[in-house]
Design an enzyme around this catalytic site. Structure first.
Site, PDB file in Angstrom:
ATOM      1  N   GLU A 234       0.883  -1.176   0.000  1.00 28.39           N
ATOM      2  CA  GLU A 234       0.000   0.000   0.000  1.00 28.39           C
ATOM      3  C   GLU A 234       0.910   1.212   0.000  1.00 28.39           C
ATOM      4  O   GLU A 234       1.464   1.576   1.038  1.00 28.39           O
ATOM      5  CB  GLU A 234      -0.881   0.008   1.263  1.00 28.39           C
ATOM      6  CG  GLU A 234      -1.816  -1.171   1.401  1.00 28.39           C
ATOM      7  CD  GLU A 234      -3.028  -1.074   0.479  1.00 28.39           C
ATOM      8  OE1 GLU A 234      -3.139  -0.089  -0.277  1.00 28.39           O
ATOM      9  OE2 GLU A 234      -3.854  -1.994   0.507  1.00 28.39           O
ATOM     10  N   CYS A 268      -2.511   8.992   2.415  1.00 29.99           N
ATOM     11  CA  CYS A 268      -2.253   8.443   1.077  1.00 29.99           C
ATOM     12  C   CYS A 268      -3.439   8.696   0.157  1.00 29.99           C
ATOM     13  O   CYS A 268      -3.265   8.972  -1.020  1.00 29.99           O
ATOM     14  CB  CYS A 268      -1.967   6.952   1.176  1.00 29.99           C
ATOM     15  SG  CYS A 268      -3.242   6.047   2.069  1.00 29.99           S
TER      16      CYS A 268
HETATM   17  P1  NAP Z   1       8.288   5.290   4.567  1.00 31.27           P
HETATM   18  O1  NAP Z   1       9.440   6.160   4.782  1.00 31.27           O
HETATM   19  O2  NAP Z   1       8.290   4.366   3.428  1.00 31.27           O
HETATM   20  O3  NAP Z   1       8.061   4.497   5.934  1.00 31.27           O
HETATM   21  C1  NAP Z   1       7.065   3.540   6.078  1.00 31.27           C
HETATM   22  C2  NAP Z   1       7.627   2.356   6.843  1.00 31.27           C
HETATM   23  O4  NAP Z   1       8.612   1.711   6.043  1.00 31.27           O
HETATM   24  C3  NAP Z   1       8.322   2.735   8.130  1.00 31.27           C
HETATM   25  O5  NAP Z   1       8.111   1.723   9.085  1.00 31.27           O
HETATM   26  C4  NAP Z   1       9.777   2.800   7.728  1.00 31.27           C
HETATM   27  O6  NAP Z   1      10.649   2.610   8.810  1.00 31.27           O
HETATM   28  C5  NAP Z   1       9.847   1.645   6.763  1.00 31.27           C
HETATM   29  N1  NAP Z   1      10.911   1.721   5.773  1.00 31.27           N
HETATM   30  C6  NAP Z   1      11.418   2.813   5.180  1.00 31.27           C
HETATM   31  N2  NAP Z   1      12.346   2.458   4.274  1.00 31.27           N
HETATM   32  C7  NAP Z   1      12.431   1.113   4.302  1.00 31.27           C
HETATM   33  C8  NAP Z   1      13.232   0.160   3.614  1.00 31.27           C
HETATM   34  N3  NAP Z   1      14.101   0.515   2.673  1.00 31.27           N
HETATM   35  N4  NAP Z   1      13.064  -1.142   3.906  1.00 31.27           N
HETATM   36  C9  NAP Z   1      12.167  -1.526   4.837  1.00 31.27           C
HETATM   37  N5  NAP Z   1      11.402  -0.666   5.533  1.00 31.27           N
HETATM   38  C10 NAP Z   1      11.518   0.641   5.264  1.00 31.27           C
HETATM   39  O7  NAP Z   1       6.944   6.109   4.405  1.00 31.27           O
HETATM   40  P2  NAP Z   1       6.567   7.444   5.112  1.00 31.27           P
HETATM   41  O8  NAP Z   1       7.116   8.562   4.334  1.00 31.27           O
HETATM   42  O9  NAP Z   1       6.874   7.371   6.544  1.00 31.27           O
HETATM   43  O10 NAP Z   1       4.962   7.353   4.954  1.00 31.27           O
HETATM   44  C11 NAP Z   1       4.306   8.086   4.042  1.00 31.27           C
HETATM   45  C12 NAP Z   1       4.078   7.317   2.749  1.00 31.27           C
HETATM   46  O11 NAP Z   1       3.226   6.212   3.011  1.00 31.27           O
HETATM   47  C13 NAP Z   1       3.341   8.171   1.736  1.00 31.27           C
HETATM   48  O12 NAP Z   1       3.865   7.929   0.455  1.00 31.27           O
HETATM   49  C14 NAP Z   1       1.914   7.654   1.841  1.00 31.27           C
HETATM   50  O13 NAP Z   1       1.131   7.902   0.710  1.00 31.27           O
HETATM   51  C15 NAP Z   1       2.140   6.207   2.079  1.00 31.27           C
HETATM   52  N6  NAP Z   1       0.959   5.577   2.662  1.00 31.27           N
HETATM   53  C16 NAP Z   1       0.232   4.716   1.891  1.00 31.27           C
HETATM   54  C17 NAP Z   1      -0.944   4.160   2.391  1.00 31.27           C
HETATM   55  C18 NAP Z   1      -1.787   3.225   1.581  1.00 31.27           C
HETATM   56  O14 NAP Z   1      -2.677   2.617   2.148  1.00 31.27           O
HETATM   57  N7  NAP Z   1      -1.557   3.072   0.290  1.00 31.27           N
HETATM   58  C19 NAP Z   1      -1.333   4.463   3.691  1.00 31.27           C
HETATM   59  C20 NAP Z   1      -0.562   5.332   4.449  1.00 31.27           C
HETATM   60  C21 NAP Z   1       0.595   5.880   3.917  1.00 31.27           C
HETATM   61  P3  NAP Z   1      11.426   3.870   9.486  1.00 31.27           P
HETATM   62  O15 NAP Z   1      10.393   4.738  10.069  1.00 31.27           O
HETATM   63  O16 NAP Z   1      12.285   3.227  10.497  1.00 31.27           O
HETATM   64  O17 NAP Z   1      12.183   4.529   8.369  1.00 31.27           O
END
Ligand code: NAP
Length: 466
Positions: A234, A268
């Protein structure tokens, strides 16, 4: 990224946490596997009893956990309470519906006969421990919408939550423990993202779900692909919000404000690109801009606040860069486009409406994760559809029209996991949720979500001859 609670309204670090070491992670994996062996053979009635208990506990804790979420990531307190209530509702929905959703399926008798069987059944069996990598923006809801169906299906959960919401993450582990789940059924792993790969490659981990950004999704999916493990992704979105002449303009403009700024603009499925027909462009844009400019930005603990701070300093500077890039190339900010004047601390940003955005500007293609809207003018429905689809994302979409033919055309041509007519996109336990294109794959919620992490097993019974 340090594992810590840092209040986004003040920038103050309130609490830091040590990441688990290798031995502690191994201990959690052992318990996840042992928990699975117990939980997978429990009855649906028992699983429902446990999940109802967890829902009741969460309902009682609603105010406290809402405060924790607001402290950790800055959403307005009323929205945090609503998130807790929605999580309770989803738990109860899965507790009540899972058995029917996962009931044995009977293939067509003619096909059963043709296969040489006297009878055949498709049974939904659990997969095992599932790793859930989750974001901070809906720190309770995102986890519950994974955990409730996973636990009802007989799987166990390993939560790697975002590093800035550790107290919410620990609360969730404690919630399921208090509800009476066997040890190891739901565990929080306080780890950085660098520790994800080894856990995902561990043979005891059966599958993974990730909600977050595209780079994180790509990384987890490629590792899981290498291990041939199922994933659900997601990811981000830049949902279009199409307004056509037959729309109720007052309502469309009012809902547009909520659709853009809910959760401080960090959702999102927030509407991010407003695509408005020429005939109603001026009237819509005027009302929408007035609504955005009238919002109260401030302390998220204050009940009068509409928009709190962004969750991190980095998140705010990413948003500022997108807006500045557009403005330097000729876009116009009808309101906002800056930090609130006089704000000293905290990562606040004013609700912003941009016009004159062109394809060369980053914000045309990238996700704006904050209270920034882009409004486009289009001449007709064809142009609206083309512009709505001119994005790498395909999470959901919104369309305002009372014309059934236009609705049918949009239902056919908008490339997204959802098309919401005359209302804003929202998730509901009984409706499938997920994206197309770079927004990910797989579905959460409803029957579609609970079946994602099941082993759909064909049981074939041949004739019992002497
Ligand atoms: P993010 O940086 O990707 O973080 C999300 C999760 O992934 C965190 O637990 C993060 O851990 C972990 N993570 C980051 N890089 C990783 C890697 N290379 N390998 C494994 N895990 C990793 O996302 P964000 O910026 O915090 O969240 C916002 C994004 O999420 C936006 O793009 C939003 O649209 C999307 N989102 C999508 C949905 C949906 O249902 N489609 C819902 C909510 C949010 P750390 O915190 O330790 O870095």
């Amino acid at each position: 990224m340090a594992i810590a609670t840092v209040n986004p309204a003040t920038g103050e670090t309130l609490k830091t946490f040590d990441a688990l070491n290798a031995g502690e992670i191994e201990d959690r994996l052992v318990r996840a596997e042992q928990g699975f062996q117990l939980h997978r053979s429990s009855s649906f009635a028992r699983r429902a009893e446990l999940l109802h208990k967890a829902a009741n506990l969460l309902e009682a804790d609603q105010d406290d956990v809402a405060r924790t979420m607001t402290t950790e990531m800055g959403k307005p307190l009323a929205q945090a309470r609503a998130e807790a209530a929605k999580s309770v509702k989803a738990m109860r929905w899965y507790a009540d519906h899972a058995e029917a959703l996962l009931g044995d399926e009977r293939p067509d008798p003619a096909d059963v006969h043709d296969s040489g069987a006297v009878r055949a059944v498709v049974r939904y069996r659990p997969l095992g421990p599932v790793l859930a990598v989750m974001p901070w923006n809906f720190p309770l809801w995102q986890v519950v919408r994974f955990a409730a169906p996973a636990l009802m299906a007989g799987n166990t959960g390993l939560l790697k939550h975002a590093s800035n919401v550790p107290q919410t993450a620990l609360y969730l582990e404690e919630l399921f423990r208090r509800a009476g789940y066997p040890d190891g059924c739901f565990q929080t792993l306080l780890i950085g993202s660098g520790a994800v790969e080894d856990i995902l490659r561990d043979p005891r981990v059966a599958a993974a779900t990730l909600t977050g950004s595209e780079p994180a999704g790509r990384s987890v999916a490629s590792i899981a692909g290498d291990e041939v493990k199922k994933t659900v992704l997601e990811l981000g979105g830049s949902d279009p919000y199409v307004v056509l002449p037959s729309a109720d303009l007052d309502k469309a403009a009012k809902v547009a404000v909520t659709a853009r700024v809910q959760n401080n603009g960090q959702s999102c499925i927030a509407a991010k690109r407003f695509i408005v027909h020429n005939d109603v462009y001026d009237a819509f844009t005027e009302r929408f801009t007035a609504g955005m400019a009238a919002l109260t930005v401030g302390d998220p603990m204050d009940e009068d606040t509409d928009v709190g701070p962004l969750a991190s300093e980095q998140g705010r500077s990413d948003l500022e860069e997108l807006v500045d890039d557009a403005v330097h190339q000729g876009a116009r900010a009808l309101c906002g486009g800056r930090r609130p004047p006089g704000a000293q601390a905290g990562w606040f940003y004013e609700p912003t409406v941009l016009t004159g955005v062109t394809p060369s500007m980053r914000i045309h293609r990238e996700e704006a994760f904050g209270p920034v809207a882009v409004v486009y003018r289009v001449a007709d429905l064809d142009e609206a559809v083309a512009l709505a689809n001119d994005t790498p994302f395909g999470l959901s979409s919104n369309a305002w029209t009372r014309d059934p033919a236009e609705q049918e055309r949009l239902a056919r041509d908008l490339v997204a996991g959802g098309v919401f007519f005359n209302g804003m996109t929202a998730s509901h336990p009984g409706l499938p949720f997920g994206g197309a294109k770079r927004s990910g794959y797989g579905r959460e919620l409803a029957g579609h979500g609970i079946r994602e992490f099941c082993n759909m097993t064909t049981l074939w019974y041949g004739p019992e001859e002497e």
